[in-house]
Design a protein around this motif. Structure first.
Motif, PDB file in Angstrom:
ATOM      1  N   ARG A 245       0.527  -7.723  15.295  1.00 25.46           N
ATOM      2  CA  ARG A 245      -0.335  -8.223  16.371  1.00 25.46           C
ATOM      3  C   ARG A 245      -0.784  -9.656  16.094  1.00 25.46           C
ATOM      4  O   ARG A 245      -0.880 -10.481  17.008  1.00 25.46           O
ATOM      5  CB  ARG A 245      -1.538  -7.293  16.544  1.00 25.46           C
ATOM      6  N   ASP A 246      -1.013  -9.988  14.813  1.00 24.73           N
ATOM      7  CA  ASP A 246      -1.405 -11.346  14.452  1.00 24.73           C
ATOM      8  C   ASP A 246      -0.305 -12.349  14.780  1.00 24.73           C
ATOM      9  O   ASP A 246      -0.590 -13.517  15.077  1.00 24.73           O
ATOM     10  CB  ASP A 246      -1.757 -11.429  12.967  1.00 24.73           C
ATOM     11  N   THR A 247       0.935 -11.908  14.719  1.00 26.81           N
ATOM     12  CA  THR A 247       2.055 -12.779  15.082  1.00 26.81           C
ATOM     13  C   THR A 247       1.992 -13.116  16.565  1.00 26.81           C
ATOM     14  O   THR A 247       2.205 -14.269  16.962  1.00 26.81           O
ATOM     15  CB  THR A 247       3.402 -12.095  14.751  1.00 26.81           C
ATOM     16  N   ILE A 248       1.684 -12.134  17.379  1.00 31.88           N
ATOM     17  CA  ILE A 248       1.544 -12.363  18.830  1.00 31.88           C
ATOM     18  C   ILE A 248       0.388 -13.321  19.092  1.00 31.88           C
ATOM     19  O   ILE A 248       0.510 -14.263  19.878  1.00 31.88           O
ATOM     20  CB  ILE A 248       1.319 -11.030  19.570  1.00 31.88           C
ATOM     21  N   TYR A 249      -0.741 -13.097  18.425  1.00 30.74           N
ATOM     22  CA  TYR A 249      -1.904 -13.970  18.601  1.00 30.74           C
ATOM     23  C   TYR A 249      -1.557 -15.419  18.247  1.00 30.74           C
ATOM     24  O   TYR A 249      -1.976 -16.360  18.937  1.00 30.74           O
ATOM     25  CB  TYR A 249      -3.067 -13.512  17.724  1.00 30.74           C
ATOM     26  N   GLY A 250      -0.820 -15.594  17.163  1.00 32.38           N
ATOM     27  CA  GLY A 250      -0.457 -16.938  16.719  1.00 32.38           C
ATOM     28  C   GLY A 250       0.399 -17.665  17.745  1.00 32.38           C
ATOM     29  O   GLY A 250       0.186 -18.856  18.023  1.00 32.38           O
ATOM     30  N   ILE A 251       1.362 -16.955  18.322  1.00 32.74           N
ATOM     31  CA  ILE A 251       2.225 -17.539  19.351  1.00 32.74           C
ATOM     32  C   ILE A 251       1.403 -17.871  20.590  1.00 32.74           C
ATOM     33  O   ILE A 251       1.547 -18.945  21.183  1.00 32.74           O
ATOM     34  CB  ILE A 251       3.369 -16.563  19.698  1.00 32.74           C
ATOM     35  N   TYR A 252       0.536 -16.969  20.970  1.00 33.38           N
ATOM     36  CA  TYR A 252      -0.304 -17.157  22.157  1.00 33.38           C
ATOM     37  C   TYR A 252      -1.175 -18.404  22.001  1.00 33.38           C
ATOM     38  O   TYR A 252      -1.259 -19.237  22.904  1.00 33.38           O
ATOM     39  CB  TYR A 252      -1.172 -15.908  22.361  1.00 33.38           C
ATOM     40  N   ARG A 253      -1.821 -18.537  20.832  1.00 34.96           N
ATOM     41  CA  ARG A 253      -2.706 -19.685  20.596  1.00 34.96           C
ATOM     42  C   ARG A 253      -1.926 -20.994  20.585  1.00 34.96           C
ATOM     43  O   ARG A 253      -2.381 -22.003  21.127  1.00 34.96           O
ATOM     44  CB  ARG A 253      -3.461 -19.524  19.267  1.00 34.96           C
ATOM     45  N   ARG A 254      -0.768 -20.965  19.961  1.00 33.77           N
ATOM     46  CA  ARG A 254       0.011 -22.195  19.810  1.00 33.77           C
ATOM     47  C   ARG A 254       0.378 -22.805  21.166  1.00 33.77           C
ATOM     48  O   ARG A 254       0.438 -24.020  21.321  1.00 33.77           O
ATOM     49  CB  ARG A 254       1.278 -21.922  19.006  1.00 33.77           C
ATOM     50  N   PHE A 255       0.617 -21.931  22.143  1.00 36.03           N
ATOM     51  CA  PHE A 255       1.034 -22.413  23.462  1.00 36.03           C
ATOM     52  C   PHE A 255      -0.035 -22.177  24.525  1.00 36.03           C
ATOM     53  O   PHE A 255       0.258 -22.151  25.719  1.00 36.03           O
ATOM     54  CB  PHE A 255       2.364 -21.764  23.854  1.00 36.03           C
ATOM     55  N   ASP A 256      -1.276 -22.022  24.079  1.00 34.96           N
ATOM     56  CA  ASP A 256      -2.417 -21.874  24.997  1.00 34.96           C
ATOM     57  C   ASP A 256      -2.198 -20.768  26.018  1.00 34.96           C
ATOM     58  O   ASP A 256      -2.710 -20.828  27.139  1.00 34.96           O
ATOM     59  CB  ASP A 256      -2.705 -23.197  25.725  1.00 34.96           C
ATOM     60  N   GLY A 257      -1.424 -19.755  25.657  1.00 37.21           N
ATOM     61  CA  GLY A 257      -1.211 -18.622  26.538  1.00 37.21           C
ATOM     62  C   GLY A 257      -0.327 -18.913  27.737  1.00 37.21           C
ATOM     63  O   GLY A 257      -0.240 -18.085  28.654  1.00 37.21           O
ATOM     64  N   ILE A 258       0.339 -20.073  27.777  1.00 36.65           N
ATOM     65  CA  ILE A 258       1.200 -20.396  28.917  1.00 36.65           C
ATOM     66  C   ILE A 258       2.401 -19.464  28.902  1.00 36.65           C
ATOM     67  O   ILE A 258       3.190 -19.438  27.952  1.00 36.65           O
ATOM     68  CB  ILE A 258       1.629 -21.872  28.893  1.00 36.65           C
ATOM     69  N   THR A 259       2.548 -18.707  29.951  1.00 38.99           N
ATOM     70  CA  THR A 259       3.435 -17.547  29.978  1.00 38.99           C
ATOM     71  C   THR A 259       4.863 -17.855  29.552  1.00 38.99           C
ATOM     72  O   THR A 259       5.436 -17.136  28.725  1.00 38.99           O
ATOM     73  CB  THR A 259       3.451 -16.934  31.396  1.00 38.99           C
ATOM     74  N   TRP A 260       5.467 -18.907  30.115  1.00 40.66           N
ATOM     75  CA  TRP A 260       6.894 -19.127  29.872  1.00 40.66           C
ATOM     76  C   TRP A 260       7.184 -19.389  28.402  1.00 40.66           C
ATOM     77  O   TRP A 260       8.142 -18.849  27.849  1.00 40.66           O
ATOM     78  CB  TRP A 260       7.414 -20.293  30.719  1.00 40.66           C
ATOM     79  N   TYR A 261       6.362 -20.199  27.738  1.00 42.34           N
ATOM     80  CA  TYR A 261       6.609 -20.522  26.329  1.00 42.34           C
ATOM     81  C   TYR A 261       6.423 -19.295  25.448  1.00 42.34           C
ATOM     82  O   TYR A 261       7.207 -19.048  24.520  1.00 42.34           O
ATOM     83  CB  TYR A 261       5.691 -21.649  25.876  1.00 42.34           C
ATOM     84  N   VAL A 262       5.385 -18.527  25.724  1.00 40.41           N
ATOM     85  CA  VAL A 262       5.159 -17.300  24.954  1.00 40.41           C
ATOM     86  C   VAL A 262       6.322 -16.333  25.158  1.00 40.41           C
ATOM     87  O   VAL A 262       6.861 -15.770  24.199  1.00 40.41           O
ATOM     88  CB  VAL A 262       3.822 -16.645  25.364  1.00 40.41           C
ATOM     89  N   GLN A 263       6.743 -16.152  26.417  1.00 43.61           N
ATOM     90  CA  GLN A 263       7.857 -15.254  26.714  1.00 43.61           C
ATOM     91  C   GLN A 263       9.156 -15.740  26.067  1.00 43.61           C
ATOM     92  O   GLN A 263       9.947 -14.941  25.568  1.00 43.61           O
ATOM     93  CB  GLN A 263       8.063 -15.164  28.231  1.00 43.61           C
ATOM     94  N   LYS A 264       9.380 -17.047  26.084  1.00 42.00           N
ATOM     95  CA  LYS A 264      10.605 -17.605  25.499  1.00 42.00           C
ATOM     96  C   LYS A 264      10.703 -17.281  24.019  1.00 42.00           C
ATOM     97  O   LYS A 264      11.759 -16.857  23.518  1.00 42.00           O
ATOM     98  CB  LYS A 264      10.618 -19.127  25.694  1.00 42.00           C
ATOM     99  N   LEU A 265       9.596 -17.451  23.326  1.00 37.58           N
ATOM    100  CA  LEU A 265       9.604 -17.164  21.886  1.00 37.58           C
ATOM    101  C   LEU A 265       9.691 -15.669  21.629  1.00 37.58           C
ATOM    102  O   LEU A 265      10.408 -15.218  20.713  1.00 37.58           O
ATOM    103  CB  LEU A 265       8.347 -17.752  21.245  1.00 37.58           C
ATOM    104  N   MET A 266       9.008 -14.863  22.446  1.00 34.12           N
ATOM    105  CA  MET A 266       9.074 -13.413  22.279  1.00 34.12           C
ATOM    106  C   MET A 266      10.482 -12.901  22.586  1.00 34.12           C
ATOM    107  O   MET A 266      10.975 -11.964  21.938  1.00 34.12           O
ATOM    108  CB  MET A 266       8.048 -12.730  23.191  1.00 34.12           C
ATOM    109  N   ASN A 267      11.143 -13.495  23.553  1.00 39.86           N
ATOM    110  CA  ASN A 267      12.520 -13.127  23.869  1.00 39.86           C
ATOM    111  C   ASN A 267      13.421 -13.363  22.662  1.00 39.86           C
ATOM    112  O   ASN A 267      14.254 -12.518  22.296  1.00 39.86           O
ATOM    113  CB  ASN A 267      12.995 -13.959  25.070  1.00 39.86           C
ATOM    114  N   LYS A 268      13.237 -14.520  22.026  1.00 42.62           N
ATOM    115  CA  LYS A 268      14.037 -14.853  20.837  1.00 42.62           C
ATOM    116  C   LYS A 268      13.722 -13.901  19.680  1.00 42.62           C
ATOM    117  O   LYS A 268      14.637 -13.412  18.996  1.00 42.62           O
ATOM    118  CB  LYS A 268      13.731 -16.297  20.427  1.00 42.62           C
ATOM    119  N   LEU A 269      12.456 -13.609  19.474  1.00 42.98           N
ATOM    120  CA  LEU A 269      12.056 -12.729  18.373  1.00 42.98           C
ATOM    121  C   LEU A 269      12.557 -11.305  18.579  1.00 42.98           C
ATOM    122  O   LEU A 269      12.954 -10.622  17.624  1.00 42.98           O
ATOM    123  CB  LEU A 269      10.535 -12.734  18.224  1.00 42.98           C
TER     124      LEU A 269
END
Length: 377
Positions: A245-269
């Motif tokens: 869950r901390d990994t998700i939080y880190g990605i979310y914070r890094r991109f200010d929760g902007i959906t496309w960037y978070v989804q792009k990284l989650m898709n790759k992961l």
């Protein structure tokens, strides 16, 4: 054949169904209520936050699909009224095709100005063969389209994406023309979405503009961090995978929760994580590095195209992260820029080219991945 939508649940384009859509419960509810009450709505939000996905999610609801004809018109790439009219007509015809011959015929029969450019195959399926040169009288064709909307056998919902684009057209009076048509079209509801917040606010909130007080205003922000974390965790578990869950939080914070960037990284992961394994923060850093590396050639080309002063300004804004007081002597000195006047002209060009966004006098590089690459130079 396997349904490829199910190979990775972190969808990056289009709409794959409510199973792959995260939250926006309150926003969807409000849109339903506004439409039911006969109101038009202006949705204002930063690009890549999921405005279009929200609209498709609304249109996919059973009660909406049953009661309405729904159309999504993206006018971001249009340059004038001819291109806008062409995009509206093409999308309406495309959406009506699955509805049957009666629905299509009603629309085509209204378009007297373009009858020769809409052809039919042996099965009676129409094709939109309209070139921009064919729309010689866009005002007339637009009037025909609105007459169809007024006469359609179901109430219509028309969503116009990146609506602020109309302010860049060379023709005068486009806002007034559209406002007049919309005001008299009682068989249709309209959703206007846009990402240029200042421009959208001026269109709908300035008393001197035709659309003043004609719509309900709706702003949307990032999806709640905890709700997105719940969504991502569930998607991983359905694939027999796990993620901290901390990994998700880190990605979310890094991109200010902007959906496309978070989804792009989650898709790759998701694709990097094997069944039974757990995705970690180290994997997230490796995935981000790979995504940036894959785009290096494109980013180099973009930077090469920029004039020297715009390039210097872009690098300064990227290093500042969220740049403020960009014409101050302190900012100019810190980033070794020529002068405050050169900053103003350079920033204007960067905004026009969509390299930079501005919100309440805070400037940022629009593409967050590009900003990371720039900061590595």
């Amino acid at each position: 054949m396997a349904d490829i939508r199910h190979t990775n649940p972190f969808i990056l384009r289009g709409y794959a169904g409510k199973e792959y859509f995260c939250d926006r419960i309150e926003e969807t509810k409000r849109l339903c209520e506004e439409i039911a009450n006969g109101n038009n709505v202006a949705i204002i939000a930063e690009r890549r936050l999921g405005k279009t996905g929200l609209i498709y999610h609304l249109f996919n609801r059973p009660e909406i699909k049953k009661r309405y004809y729904t159309f999504v018109i993206d006018i971001y790439a249009t340059k004038n009224i001819q291109e806008m009219v062409n995009e509206i007509g093409r999308n309406i015809l495309s959406e009506l095709k699955p509805m049957g011959t009666k629905a299509v015929s009603q629309f085509v029969n209204m378009l007297q100005s373009l009858r020769s450019q809409i052809t039919f195959d042996a099965a009676g399926t129409p094709t939109w063969n309209v070139g921009l040169g064919d729309i010689s009288t866009p005002d007339v064709t637009l009037d025909e389209i609105f007459r169809y909307l007024s006469a359609a056998d179901k109430h219509c919902i028309v969503a116009i994406d990146e609506f602020q684009t109309i302010t860049t057209y060379p023709e005068k009076g486009i806002e007034a023309l559209l406002r007049t048509h919309i005001q008299h079209c009682h068989n249709a509801s309209f959703i206007f979405s846009g990402s240029r917040r200042t421009m959208m606010s001026e269109i709908f909130l300035s008393h001197a503009r035709p659309f003043y007080q004609s719509t309900s205003i709706m702003t949307i922000g990032p999806i709640d961090k905890e709700k997105y974390a719940d969504f991502a965790t569930t998607m991983f578990r359905k694939g027999d995978k796990n993620i901290d869950r901390d990994t998700i939080y880190g990605i979310y914070r890094r991109f200010d929760g902007i959906t496309w960037y978070v989804q792009k990284l989650m898709n790759k992961l998701y694709s990097m994580t094997a069944g039974g394994e757990t995705c970690t923060a180290d994997m997230a850093e490796a995935a981000l590095s790979q995504l940036i590396s894959d785009s290096t050639e494109a980013y180099q080309f973009l930077l090469y195209q920029l004039p020297a002063k715009q390039k210097e300004q872009l690098l300064a804004i990227s290093k500042a992260g969220k740049a403020t007081a960009i014409t101050s002597s302190a900012f100019v000195k810190k980033y070794r820029l020529p002068s405050p006047s050169s900053v103003q002209s350079a920033v204007k060009g960067l905004i026009e080219k969509d390299f930079v966004t501005v919100n309440k006098d805070t400037y940022e590089v629009y593409d967050r991945f590009f900003a990371i690459w720039l900061n590595q130079l």
